[in-house]
Design an enzyme around this catalytic site. Sequence first.
Site, PDB file in Angstrom:
ATOM      1  N   LYS A   1     -12.783   1.787  -2.392  1.00 49.81           N
ATOM      2  CA  LYS A   1     -13.771   2.095  -1.353  1.00 49.81           C
ATOM      3  C   LYS A   1     -14.883   2.964  -1.939  1.00 49.81           C
ATOM      4  O   LYS A   1     -16.066   2.725  -1.727  1.00 49.81           O
ATOM      5  CB  LYS A   1     -13.120   2.842  -0.179  1.00 49.81           C
ATOM      6  CG  LYS A   1     -12.264   1.993   0.740  1.00 49.81           C
ATOM      7  CD  LYS A   1     -11.839   2.808   1.970  1.00 49.81           C
ATOM      8  CE  LYS A   1     -10.921   2.052   2.899  1.00 49.81           C
ATOM      9  NZ  LYS A   1     -10.585   2.774   4.126  1.00 49.81           N
TER      10      LYS A   1
ATOM     11  N   GLU B   1       0.828  -1.205   0.000  1.00 52.81           N
ATOM     12  CA  GLU B   1       0.000   0.000   0.000  1.00 52.81           C
ATOM     13  C   GLU B   1       0.870   1.266   0.000  1.00 52.81           C
ATOM     14  O   GLU B   1       0.460   2.302  -0.503  1.00 52.81           O
ATOM     15  CB  GLU B   1      -0.908  -0.025   1.235  1.00 52.81           C
ATOM     16  CG  GLU B   1      -2.255   0.626   1.017  1.00 52.81           C
ATOM     17  CD  GLU B   1      -3.204   0.431   2.200  1.00 52.81           C
ATOM     18  OE1 GLU B   1      -2.955  -0.444   3.059  1.00 52.81           O
ATOM     19  OE2 GLU B   1      -4.191   1.167   2.266  1.00 52.81           O
TER      20      GLU B   1
END
EC number: 5.3.1.9
Length: 435
Positions: free
Chosen positions: A421, A286
């Site tokens: 998301k 990430e």
Amino acid sequence: MSKIRLEATAIDLRFDESILEQVQQAHDYLHQNGGSAGHGFLGWIDPPAESGELAEELLGAAAYIRGKADVLLVIGIGGSYAGGRAGIEMLTHPFRNQLPPEQRNGPEIYFLGQNLSASYIKGLLSILEDRDVIVNVISKSGTTTETAIAFRIVLGWMHNKYGAKETARRIIATTDRSKGNLRRISEAGDYRTFDIPEDVAGRYSVLTPVGLLPMAVAGIDIQSMLRGARDARDQYSTCDLTQNICYQYAVARNKLLNQGKLIEILVSYEPGMALFAEWWKQLFGESEGKDGKGIFPASVQFTTDLHSIGQYVQQGPRHLFETILWVEDAHCNVELPELAGDPDELNYLAGKTLNFVNEQAFFGALQAHTEGDVPNLVLRIPRLDAQHVGHLFYFFEKACALSGYLLGVNPFDQPGVEMSKRNMFKLLGKSGSTL
Ligand code: PA5
């Protein structure tokens, strides 16, 4: 505390002048907290003091949970999940939840919110019907779908079981100090809360209440862990590459990337480190995988995976390197017995220990993979105790941050994760989210 050591096989750890300048600049970004992308996310650089107010509060909350509950349910995902679970799995009994209470040291601990599987959540709640439960819900943003959905379901289940008043005494929320739905819900429900510092991104938050509270509930000495992390902070605060193995690791992996090694495999020989590898993958994946750059972080469990992925490592494309976590003192051991008649032909190992056999497997794989043109970095960890694990968490956080800056990316944002998301919100029809 004995020191963690870094060794390299088939990797030239000499570094030229140009890299030294880049390291200096990345180091300045981290220590002068200015001028870099992501400079507002350096709160993890100074881990909390081991005998400070926060540690005391966490120990108080852990004592409350340990005194009141059979089960702690931890709800969270990503950086709000992996580190705490990694610490618990590395530092406690491999079958902790199955132990009788007097041997377990604290309540059973289960995790949810890391998936959207109905069978997982249903199965978990079904084994908790007659147990006393306390919930620790963890989300920095307070809006992550998996966490929010799991929490809503669990909240309804808790209300049925305990009623509103008692439920409120059984929920602890770890979230942003002032923003987000979870903060609002906690205030409305009068839940106890712990703050996630604004300047710490999720995947760098294991040494905040995010990871520390569940670990303290599991009986882990979080003060020792913080001591280990603060030792690491001191040890890796020098920019002198010859003295700083954390920076050597970061530089070595960037050097390997420039040589076409696109995949780094984290290797461990202890099953209890599997979740640590998941934490590490999240941290590096990430932090670095953006702008078309980054090493792909993978992991294997040896010796298990020597019988599967080991084939690919030995003879597949030569675009990978390994980083091995080797624990020198495995703290427990088993001796192989002698067997009359030697039907399995193992008597040549009688009297030898499993750790000895595991170590020979390590040496054997290391040699084979090196000969197969897979460069290896070995991180020798004296033992897996709270202090060394705290050190290790910090080692990788700092290496990752430095490595990201050397790569030319912002190691503290996650625009790709945010994109998924947002898309999920849109597809689910969340108000204000349009396709
Ligand atoms: O590192 C990160 O920022 C992410 O992995 C988050 O930790 C993860 O998405 C969970 O986010 P939150 O804590 O806001 O629920």
